[in-house]
Design a protein around this motif. Sequence first.
Motif: not given
Length: 217
Positions: A119-126, A133-142, A153-159
Amino acid sequence: MLFDMETLEAQQRYKILTATVTPRPIAWVTTLSEDGVINAAPYSFFNVLGHEPPTLAIGLLAGPGRFKDTATNILATGEFVVNLVSERNAAAMNVTCIDAPPDIDELALAGLTAAPSHAIRPPRIAESPVSFECRVLSSMVTGPRQTAVIGRILCAHVDGAAVQDKERCYIDTPALQLIGRMHGSGWYARCTDLFQLDRPNWAEWRRNAAPQPDQAP
């Protein structure tokens, strides 16, 4: 013994947190820069937050003088993959800790395979047994040297070898052989020394605690 976290130096605070909050799951994060360069790096200030919606959080520390490539890429693109680390991938994960320049692909450096995400452009580690696979919901410089990112979390890949029943989402957790971060420099833990406790039930607790007839005062 009391440690005043407001007065300690940053490195002393880091020592206390990493020596006591253990074991910590490892987010092996893959991102893609705006120029299309793949970046991979592990982070142990990480955990899931909930499941409605499924969310996770990562604390990203800054490198010398700037945010690390992972934080820069996440904040620029809003997308990332959290790959979990198995014992068989520990050495490769350690390679991706290297302080390489931004134009270096750490996956290639570690001999790992970049697999397409769903669902997203960055690859996963095979080679990773679990990838989110994640899309930012929120971010905060702390702070000047750290930022916190909450991802949906949009998708989960499990062996597949660890999936016992796909329809009921039963996963053989020990088969994943995941490792966690421990204290000090370079210390990790296996998830092999386990014990089980049943969650207490209030009605049963009261029943067991009530005086029995032959115990009446």
